[in-house]
Design an enzyme around this catalytic site. Structure first.
Site, PDB file in Angstrom:
ATOM      1  N   ARG A 145     -17.051  61.348  10.479  1.00 48.97           N
ATOM      2  CA  ARG A 145     -15.678  61.158   9.996  1.00 48.97           C
ATOM      3  C   ARG A 145     -14.653  61.822  10.916  1.00 48.97           C
ATOM      4  NH1 ARG A 145     -16.002  60.227   4.046  1.00 48.97           N
ATOM      5  NH2 ARG A 145     -13.835  60.902   3.900  1.00 48.97           N
ATOM      6  N   TYR A 148     -11.423  60.177  12.579  1.00 40.18           N
ATOM      7  CA  TYR A 148     -10.238  60.034  11.735  1.00 40.18           C
ATOM      8  C   TYR A 148      -9.644  61.392  11.391  1.00 40.18           C
ATOM      9  CZ  TYR A 148      -7.308  58.351   7.858  1.00 40.18           C
ATOM     10  OH  TYR A 148      -6.252  58.063   7.032  1.00 40.18           O
ATOM     11  N   ASP A 149     -10.489  62.306  10.895  1.00 39.99           N
ATOM     12  CA  ASP A 149     -10.006  63.615  10.452  1.00 39.99           C
ATOM     13  C   ASP A 149      -9.313  64.371  11.595  1.00 39.99           C
ATOM     14  OD1 ASP A 149     -11.527  62.725   8.368  1.00 39.99           O
ATOM     15  OD2 ASP A 149     -12.843  64.464   8.254  1.00 39.99           O
ATOM     16  N   VAL A 190     -13.271  53.355  -2.675  1.00 38.93           N
ATOM     17  CA  VAL A 190     -13.940  53.352  -3.969  1.00 38.93           C
ATOM     18  C   VAL A 190     -13.262  52.418  -4.971  1.00 38.93           C
ATOM     19  CG1 VAL A 190     -12.704  55.404  -4.793  1.00 38.93           C
ATOM     20  CG2 VAL A 190     -14.936  54.834  -5.751  1.00 38.93           C
ATOM     21  N   SER A 192     -11.374  49.603  -4.494  1.00 43.17           N
ATOM     22  CA  SER A 192     -11.637  48.197  -4.174  1.00 43.17           C
ATOM     23  C   SER A 192     -13.118  47.877  -4.322  1.00 43.17           C
ATOM     24  CB  SER A 192     -11.148  47.871  -2.761  1.00 43.17           C
ATOM     25  OG  SER A 192     -11.650  48.789  -1.816  1.00 43.17           O
ATOM     26  N   PHE A 194     -15.365  49.254  -6.413  1.00 47.03           N
ATOM     27  CA  PHE A 194     -15.723  49.155  -7.830  1.00 47.03           C
ATOM     28  C   PHE A 194     -15.172  47.870  -8.442  1.00 47.03           C
ATOM     29  CE2 PHE A 194     -16.308  53.981  -8.927  1.00 47.03           C
ATOM     30  CZ  PHE A 194     -17.364  54.028  -8.036  1.00 47.03           C
ATOM     31  N   GLY A 210     -22.181  61.215  -8.958  1.00 47.02           N
ATOM     32  CA  GLY A 210     -21.000  60.585  -9.543  1.00 47.02           C
ATOM     33  C   GLY A 210     -19.971  61.576 -10.057  1.00 47.02           C
ATOM     34  N   PRO A 277     -16.257  64.482   0.977  1.00 46.79           N
ATOM     35  CA  PRO A 277     -15.707  65.604   0.198  1.00 46.79           C
ATOM     36  C   PRO A 277     -16.157  65.560  -1.262  1.00 46.79           C
ATOM     37  CG  PRO A 277     -13.998  64.533   1.504  1.00 46.79           C
ATOM     38  CD  PRO A 277     -15.199  63.654   1.563  1.00 46.79           C
ATOM     39  N   GLN A 279     -14.562  67.313  -3.702  1.00 45.69           N
ATOM     40  CA  GLN A 279     -13.350  67.342  -4.522  1.00 45.69           C
ATOM     41  C   GLN A 279     -12.153  66.988  -3.657  1.00 45.69           C
ATOM     42  OE1 GLN A 279     -13.703  71.491  -5.966  1.00 45.69           O
ATOM     43  NE2 GLN A 279     -13.583  70.624  -8.016  1.00 45.69           N
TER      44      GLN A 279
END
Length: 321
Positions: A145, A148-149, A190, A192, A194, A210, A277, A279
């Protein structure tokens, strides 16, 4: 209104967020130049603006210099979902870093105000919760990642160095999870994911147990925050968190989507991706006090609007009449 009309450049303007920003700026009476290389943005997102007398589209990659005459810049150019930014990680970093250099150089020449669409990803997998703007983050600089980060972190560095070195008027927004109509159906985010899975009867993909959390801001609220930040006092540079502070687990989000879509899909659990992540929740105290901004659209209402959009989109993709 027309006395204060500006010609505004929106890079990444054919993307999900950028296209909504273009709409709002046009509604306010401005001229808009939308620049996009259409890597993740689509002409479909802006086709309703074809023929608008105050809208122009230019296909261009911000990693290359741009020579235009404008009054204000919103720099939104960069793939924002893991599926897209990991597809070509070197290009992702170039878009953030070279793109920022080119856009800042343009703003310096024109002596105009420029806003950087940064991200909550600068906080990485945060060790404090919720995240304030003073937190420096917990980011893996060499992980999948990182393109991007770290690209976005470097862009922030460039913005503040241009301010210090060239007295440029800058604004930096750290955007948390945003959702709504015009999200790409296969961007891997997430919301789109779901919704599309629920509407097509596929299993709902959950990672880990989850219980990892996100905070979801509806696109109309986010656009309002960006414009308020751009129009704020010059001393307000940011970075300022923009997002919804109401936190939900991934399982709770899945339950809401299943309820709204009335789907019979069932969750399936997979291993948590590397550096994902656990949280993510913004502290928006600064946005409230400095901009007078906070989200107004609750998740249930925003999801209902987004589901309505994806119902039509899924029908299109299936080629049904």
């Amino acid at each position: 209104m027309y006395d204060s009309r500006k010609k505004i450049l929106v890079t990444g303007g054919a993307g999900f967020l950028g296209s909504h920003l273009c709409d709002r700026l046009l509604e306010q009476g401005h001229e808009v130049l939308c620049v996009d290389n259409l890597f993740t943005g689509t002409k479909r997102n802006i086709e309703h603006l074809n023929g608008h007398p105050r809208f122009d589209f230019l296909r261009h990659d911000v990693t290359l210099p741009l020579f235009v005459e404008i009054d204000e810049i919103y720099n939104l150019a960069c793939p924002a979902s893991p599926v897209h930014y990991q597809h070509d990680p070197v290009q992702t970093t170039k878009t953030s870093v070279h793109g920022a250099i080119n856009i800042l150089g343009l703003a310096k020449r024109l002596k105009c105000r420029v806003l950087q669409a940064s991200t909550s990803e600068v906080y990485g997998d945060p060790a404090i919760h919720p995240q304030t703007e003073e937190y420096w983050g917990n980011v893996n600089p060499i992980g999948p990642r990182s393109c991007y980060d770290e690209g976005k972190r470097c862009a922030e560095t460039l913005f503040f160095d241009y301010q210090r070195q060239h007295s440029l008027q800058i604004k930096v927004a750290r955007i948390f999870n945003t959702y709504g109509p015009r999200m790409h159906h296969a961007d891997g985010r997430v919301v789109s994911n779901f919704i599309v899975q629920a509407l097509t009867g596929e299993s709902i993909t959950l990672y880990g147990d989850g219980r990892q959390t996100r905070s979801f801001c509806y696109v109309d609220d986010l656009v309002d925050g960006l414009i308020r930040l751009m129009n704020s006092d010059p001393v307000v540079t940011g970075p300022i968190n923009l997002g919804n502070p109401v936190e939900f687990t991934m399982s709770e989000l899945a339950e809401k989507v299943l309820s709204i879509t009335r789907s019979s899909s069932r969750p399936v659990f997979h291993s948590l991706p590397l550096d994902d992540p656990k949280q993510r929740q913004p502290d928006i105290s600064k946005a409230r006090s400095v901009l007078g901004w906070e989200p107004r659209i609750a998740l249930d209402e925003g999801l209902t609007r987004t589901v309505d959009y994806f119902r039509d989109r899924v029908t299109e993709l299936r080629g049904e009449p």
